[in-house]
Design an enzyme around this catalytic site. Structure first.
Site, mmCIF file in Angstrom:
data_model
loop_
_atom_site.group_PDB
_atom_site.id
_atom_site.type_symbol
_atom_site.label_atom_id
_atom_site.label_comp_id
_atom_site.label_asym_id
_atom_site.label_seq_id
_atom_site.Cartn_x
_atom_site.Cartn_y
_atom_site.Cartn_z
ATOM 1 N N THR A 29 0.851 -1.192 0.000
ATOM 2 C CA THR A 29 0.000 0.000 0.000
ATOM 3 C C THR A 29 0.885 1.240 0.000
ATOM 4 O O THR A 29 1.726 1.404 0.877
ATOM 5 C CB THR A 29 -0.923 -0.002 1.232
ATOM 6 O OG1 THR A 29 -1.889 -1.036 1.073
ATOM 7 C CG2 THR A 29 -1.648 1.327 1.389
ATOM 8 N N GLN A 103 -3.832 -7.403 -6.958
ATOM 9 C CA GLN A 103 -4.299 -7.924 -5.678
ATOM 10 C C GLN A 103 -5.677 -7.348 -5.372
ATOM 11 O O GLN A 103 -5.850 -6.128 -5.253
ATOM 12 C CB GLN A 103 -3.327 -7.597 -4.537
ATOM 13 C CG GLN A 103 -3.589 -8.549 -3.358
ATOM 14 C CD GLN A 103 -3.136 -8.042 -2.028
ATOM 15 O OE1 GLN A 103 -3.300 -6.868 -1.722
ATOM 16 N NE2 GLN A 103 -2.586 -8.925 -1.216
ATOM 17 N N HIS A 182 -6.825 -11.270 -1.869
ATOM 18 C CA HIS A 182 -6.263 -10.859 -0.570
ATOM 19 C C HIS A 182 -7.138 -11.445 0.549
ATOM 20 O O HIS A 182 -8.247 -10.957 0.792
ATOM 21 C CB HIS A 182 -6.257 -9.343 -0.503
ATOM 22 C CG HIS A 182 -5.480 -8.751 0.640
ATOM 23 N ND1 HIS A 182 -5.078 -9.483 1.738
ATOM 24 C CD2 HIS A 182 -5.021 -7.492 0.853
ATOM 25 C CE1 HIS A 182 -4.415 -8.681 2.577
ATOM 26 N NE2 HIS A 182 -4.368 -7.472 2.054
ATOM 27 N N ASN A 185 -4.180 -10.357 6.642
ATOM 28 C CA ASN A 185 -3.982 -9.077 7.346
ATOM 29 C C ASN A 185 -5.233 -8.418 7.918
ATOM 30 O O ASN A 185 -5.281 -7.200 8.095
ATOM 31 C CB ASN A 185 -3.237 -8.089 6.432
ATOM 32 C CG ASN A 185 -1.842 -8.596 6.106
ATOM 33 O OD1 ASN A 185 -1.318 -9.470 6.806
ATOM 34 N ND2 ASN A 185 -1.249 -8.090 5.048
ATOM 35 N N TYR A 187 -8.382 -8.214 6.744
ATOM 36 C CA TYR A 187 -9.398 -7.644 5.870
ATOM 37 C C TYR A 187 -10.529 -8.664 5.664
ATOM 38 O O TYR A 187 -10.551 -9.717 6.302
ATOM 39 C CB TYR A 187 -8.739 -7.123 4.580
ATOM 40 C CG TYR A 187 -7.714 -6.068 4.930
ATOM 41 C CD1 TYR A 187 -8.128 -4.858 5.504
ATOM 42 C CD2 TYR A 187 -6.351 -6.296 4.805
ATOM 43 C CE1 TYR A 187 -7.201 -3.895 5.912
ATOM 44 C CE2 TYR A 187 -5.415 -5.341 5.205
ATOM 45 C CZ TYR A 187 -5.855 -4.143 5.755
ATOM 46 O OH TYR A 187 -4.957 -3.194 6.179
ATOM 47 N N ASN A 242 -4.471 -5.689 12.864
ATOM 48 C CA ASN A 242 -5.904 -5.425 12.741
ATOM 49 C C ASN A 242 -6.736 -6.284 13.697
ATOM 50 O O ASN A 242 -7.865 -6.676 13.396
ATOM 51 C CB ASN A 242 -6.398 -5.595 11.289
ATOM 52 C CG ASN A 242 -6.073 -4.385 10.428
ATOM 53 O OD1 ASN A 242 -6.031 -3.263 10.929
ATOM 54 N ND2 ASN A 242 -5.823 -4.606 9.146
HETATM 55 C C1 PHB Z 1 -2.310 -0.920 4.898
HETATM 56 O O1 PHB Z 1 -2.731 -0.128 4.049
HETATM 57 O O2 PHB Z 1 -1.917 -0.557 5.998
HETATM 58 C C2 PHB Z 1 -2.311 -2.343 4.554
HETATM 59 C C3 PHB Z 1 -2.947 -2.758 3.401
HETATM 60 C C4 PHB Z 1 -2.950 -4.081 3.063
HETATM 61 C C5 PHB Z 1 -2.330 -5.002 3.894
HETATM 62 C C6 PHB Z 1 -1.682 -4.602 5.032
HETATM 63 C C7 PHB Z 1 -1.686 -3.260 5.362
HETATM 64 O O3 PHB Z 1 -2.363 -6.280 3.584
#
Ligand code: PHB
Length: 370
Positions: A29, A103, A182, A185, A187, A242
């Site tokens: 990102t 992604q 994805h 992390n 999401y 997260n």
């Molecule tokens: C972030 O934008 O902080 C971020 C985005 C995607 C990820 C991990 C962190 O997989």
């Protein structure tokens, strides 16, 4: 070791893609899309073009829909302008001899009404607030807490699968070589997979099989667009970023790997560490065994790898390929540098997220290029 037998520089066939070596660029990102509209722009084209020497580039996480957005300035792949912007990126990477996967990203509960259509609450499997999780809503407000999300109705889930399918179509139109789903992390798909964020009592939560259901429906939909050889999945079985937790990552991710093996996708990319790279507990070897033992496709390791550790893990059969994140931010010609063993530029953390070309496309190459 001679250059000739360096494990990092052996070719690899990933699905239908012939990769010249194993040094891949992780999804990163960088929050620099054109506003309004979250559209890839000229500096993004230049950034990816500079990094086309990667064995394969994974695009930064890219939202599949307005609802899938969780941070200001991240790009999307749901509008005609975004597709056209990505087409300029993929053309530049291909002209420079590279390959790039998109992604596909839905953030689920890691968002904020300020970023959502109609200022709605972010959505999640269950109305569980991720303690201490933050997002970035504007240049002025900086990082803010994410609110308690709204639990998705079962009747909304086919619409989410459709958003992924449409985004996969859009990625084809934009000229990508494949897509990475994805599911890491913290999401949306990770929220469904892990027990700590999924307390649903319908067919999409509760039992392990039920927690896998939505991610697998998404993968099937994307494979329907691309074919299995051009699709991979990213997971972070032990990641706590997260506010994530799973009661049994070996069971959860072993079962997910087995199901992905039945579908026959090309690879699983595994975040083996916290994504920030706090390498405190070591890599989760039992989970890695569970995935590798059940999945016949390629295993891509990720998480604060040094070149030497990557060489060792590939030589030991613990990974087939490795993605590098922060080293690729600071070294557009990372593969060339690792091949010849020269010093690396250091990344500047202050310019990771947002801003302009500074800290983005101005890291020096080994030799000045014209
Ligand atoms: C972030 O934008 O902080 C971020 C985005 C995607 C990820 C991990 C962190 O997989």
């Amino acid at each position: 070791m001679t250059r000739h037998d360096d494990p990092l520089f052996q070719p690899f066939t990933l699905g239908e893609l012939a990769l010249p070596h194993r040094v891949l660029m992780a999804p990163l990102t960088r929050s620099r899309s054109a506003q309004p509209g979250d559209v890839p722009q000229a500096m993004n084209v230049e950034y990816y073009r500079q990094r086309a020497g990667a064995g394969l580039i994974f695009s930064e996480a890219t939202q599949i829909s307005p609802q899938g957005k969780g941070y200001a300035f991240t790009p999307g792949i749901h509008s005609a302008e975004q597709i056209a912007g990505w087409r300029r990126v993929t053309d530049a990477v291909h002209d420079a001899g590279g390959r790039i996967h998109a992604q596909l990203w839905h953030v689920g509960r890691i968002s904020h009404p300020a970023l959502q259509p109609g200022e709605a609450l972010p959505v999640a499997p269950s109305a569980i607030r991720p303690e201490d999780a933050k997002t970035f809503i504007s240049a002025d407000s900086g990082m803010v807490d994410v609110p308690q999300p709204r639990a998705l109705e079962a009747g909304e889930l086919p619409g989410i699968v459709e958003q992924y399918r449409q985004a996969a179509e859009n990625a084809r139109e934009a000229g990508f070589d494949g897509v990475e789903v994805h599911a890491a992390n913290g999401y949306l798909l990770d929220q469904f997979l892990k027990s700590g964020s999924n307390a649903r009592e319908d067919a999409y939560g509760g039992s392990l099989d039920n927690r896998l259901r939505l991610p697998l429906e998404v993968v099937e939909a994307v494979v329907g667009v691309w074919g299995k050889a051009r699709v991979g999945v990213r997971v972070s079985p032990t990641g706590s970023f997260n506010a994530m937790h799973d009661e049994d990552p070996v069971a959860t991710f072993g079962a997910f790997a087995k199901a992905l093996d039945s579908i026959g996708i090309a690879y699983i990319e595994v975040v083996e560490d916290s994504f920030q790279g706090n390498h405190e507990t070591g890599r989760p070897e039992a989970v890695i065994d569970a995935i590798r033992g059940r999945f016949a496709g390629a295993y891509i390791g990720n998480g604060a790898y040094t070149a030497d550790e990557a060489r060792q893990r590939i030589a030991d059969g613990r990974a087939d390929l490795v993605t590098f994140g922060r080293p690729f931010i600071a070294n557009p010609d990372l593969p060339e540098r690792l091949r010849s063993g020269v010093a690396l530029n250091e990344p500047d953390y202050a310019t990771f997220y947002g801003g302009d070309e500074h800290g983005y496309t101005d890291y020096p190459f080994l030799e000045a290029r014209d």
